[in-house]
Design an enzyme around this catalytic site. Sequence first.
Site, PDB file in Angstrom:
ATOM      1  N   LYS A  13      35.827  -0.405   7.311  1.00  0.00           N
ATOM      2  CA  LYS A  13      35.035  -1.430   7.985  1.00  0.00           C
ATOM      3  C   LYS A  13      35.651  -1.760   9.345  1.00  0.00           C
ATOM      4  CE  LYS A  13      34.117  -5.862   9.096  1.00  0.00           C
ATOM      5  NZ  LYS A  13      34.967  -6.871   9.763  1.00  0.00           N
ATOM      6  N   ASP A  35      30.200  -4.568   6.034  1.00  0.00           N
ATOM      7  CA  ASP A  35      30.910  -5.768   5.610  1.00  0.00           C
ATOM      8  C   ASP A  35      30.120  -6.425   4.483  1.00  0.00           C
ATOM      9  OD1 ASP A  35      28.698  -6.619   7.020  1.00  0.00           O
ATOM     10  OD2 ASP A  35      29.647  -8.507   7.511  1.00  0.00           O
TER      11      ASP A  35
END
Length: 213
Positions: free
Chosen positions: A125, A143
């Site tokens: 991420k 996310d």
Amino acid sequence: MARPRTPKGRARRTHELLAEEYPEAVCELDHDNPFQLLVATILSAQCTDKRVNMVTPDLFAAYPTPEKLAEAPLAHVEELVRSTGFFATKARNIVGMAQDLVNHFDGQVPGKMSDLVSLPGVGRKTANVVRSVALGLPGLPVDTHVARITGLLGITEHKDPVKIELELNPMVPAAERGEFSLRLILHGRRVCIARRPRCHECVLASFCPSAGG
DNA sequence: ATCCCGAGGG
DNA sequence: CCCTCTGGAT
């Protein structure tokens, strides 16, 4: 509006509508260069970007470069990042990350995914945020918002963020992946809020199975 | 699966 | 009080 039959169709429809809703979605973590964005993104784990922006000015003033941060006293860094939560872990990670940049990457933020995720505190991420926002490379950060909303819309069945990312990538043109993620995140913060989604205000409600009202 | 671990909202 | 906030490492 009819619900697109395939996950890819739903992904494309989602991005079309969100692009109208949020023409200029931008990363809201304050930064002047890739190094600063990398630090800010590590700090943003389980924390609002607004709070990260409250601590980074003092942090970057004290330690403006990887070389400086690599030699920073851990206790001082902990003090500076304390309010972002997980402060012991985050302080250790950003100092260790800075040391790795100096020792293995000539003090520069690498663009390769395998290099980025080798850094302390950097997962896919975070790596994709740095790639797409600071380096102009393809990257689709997944996310909590991206995972939640793509799940609600039936774009993916996966729960694991890495699996979601790999499933989403072929659905979105490489050049649009960063913006797609940014717009989903903005939508997650403003409308499709985890705790209390505002389905009445949602431009995706017409084809969202969970938009009961 | 569990730990890290502060701040704000409902 | 419980959950969430742009997760990552063990």
